[in-house]
Design an enzyme around this catalytic site. Structure first.
Site, PDB file in Angstrom:
ATOM      1  N   ASP A 144      -6.730  -6.405  -1.719  1.00  0.00           N
ATOM      2  CA  ASP A 144      -5.320  -6.669  -1.995  1.00  0.00           C
ATOM      3  C   ASP A 144      -5.119  -7.751  -3.052  1.00  0.00           C
ATOM      4  O   ASP A 144      -4.065  -7.802  -3.682  1.00  0.00           O
ATOM      5  CB  ASP A 144      -4.574  -7.021  -0.713  1.00  0.00           C
ATOM      6  N   HIS A 187       0.815  -1.214   0.000  1.00  0.00           N
ATOM      7  CA  HIS A 187       0.000   0.000   0.000  1.00  0.00           C
ATOM      8  C   HIS A 187       0.850   1.266   0.000  1.00  0.00           C
ATOM      9  O   HIS A 187       1.966   1.273   0.509  1.00  0.00           O
ATOM     10  CB  HIS A 187      -0.887   0.041   1.250  1.00  0.00           C
ATOM     11  N   TYR A 200       2.101   1.654  13.801  1.00  0.00           N
ATOM     12  CA  TYR A 200       2.926   2.550  13.003  1.00  0.00           C
ATOM     13  C   TYR A 200       2.452   3.990  13.115  1.00  0.00           C
ATOM     14  O   TYR A 200       1.280   4.271  13.306  1.00  0.00           O
ATOM     15  CB  TYR A 200       2.953   2.122  11.542  1.00  0.00           C
ATOM     16  N   LYS A 245       6.120   6.344   7.146  1.00  0.00           N
ATOM     17  CA  LYS A 245       5.663   5.497   8.247  1.00  0.00           C
ATOM     18  C   LYS A 245       6.869   5.075   9.079  1.00  0.00           C
ATOM     19  O   LYS A 245       7.949   4.831   8.551  1.00  0.00           O
ATOM     20  CB  LYS A 245       4.990   4.228   7.715  1.00  0.00           C
TER      21      LYS A 245
END
Length: 190
Positions: free
Chosen positions: A170, A62, A132, A72
């Site tokens: 996904d 992603h 995250y 991130k």
């Protein structure tokens, strides 16, 4: 904290100094000043996210397009993951290359994933808790992805692909060649 540049120098592995004694352990998870000194620029994290997954769950690959691109700082609180980062910056010397790192509750490593990279992870244990920080908010219209088993990327997930648990979203992501990637004029936030 030790900061180690990976094969893709903009992706940084953060190895904490852990202080153990009979009571348990202590370590600094994040210190803005030393983090930014070692990454080389200011990163203004604005949100923390957490996900719990069963063993064999694959989330990714992603990313978000500018102006909603995200950096991130990822880590595992419980369990273990195989973390994967792919350089999607078209003019980068490492374009299309990936970094694969095992993050776990034992090693307490963190991985810094800058803007301009696709990110995904595979949980290697049950009840894995992954968290995250991000430096930009989620924007549905700029969300993109790349199929996890793209033959050109050739990512070794170290797991039988027919046993993966993958969301419908996904499973239908485009290939690397067909994905919307970061254009040559892309600049990471300063």
């Amino acid at each position: 904290m030790e900061f180690i540049r990976t094969e893709i120098p903009d992706v940084v592995l953060c190895k904490p100094t852990i202080y153990n004694d009979e009571r348990g352990y202590f370590y600094e998870v994040f210190k803005k000043e030393s983090f930014e000194k070692n990454v080389g620029y200011s990163v203004n994290f604005c949100q923390d996210n957490e996900a719990k997954s069963s063993k064999g769950v694959l989330r990714g690959l992603h990313y978000q397009l500018p102006p909603y691109a995200q950096s991130k700082l990822v880590r595992v609180i419980k369990g273990k993951v195989l973390d994967v980062v792919v350089d999607i910056r078209k003019e980068s010397a490492t374009f299309g290359k990936s970094v694969v790192v095992e993050l776990s509750e034992e090693n307490k490593y963190q991985l810094f994933v800058p803007q301009g990279f696709a990110h995904g992870y595979l949980t290697l244990t049950d009840d894995t808790i992954f968290c995250y920080k991000v430096d930009n908010y989620y924007n549905k219209e700029s969300e993109r992805g790349i199929i996890y088993n793209d033959k050109n990327l050739n990512i070794d997930w170290h797991y039988p692909l027919n046993e993966l648990i993958i969301s419908e979203k996904d499973k239908i992501q485009p290939t690397f060649k067909n994905a919307d990637l970061f254009e040559p004029n892309f600049k990471m936030n300063d």
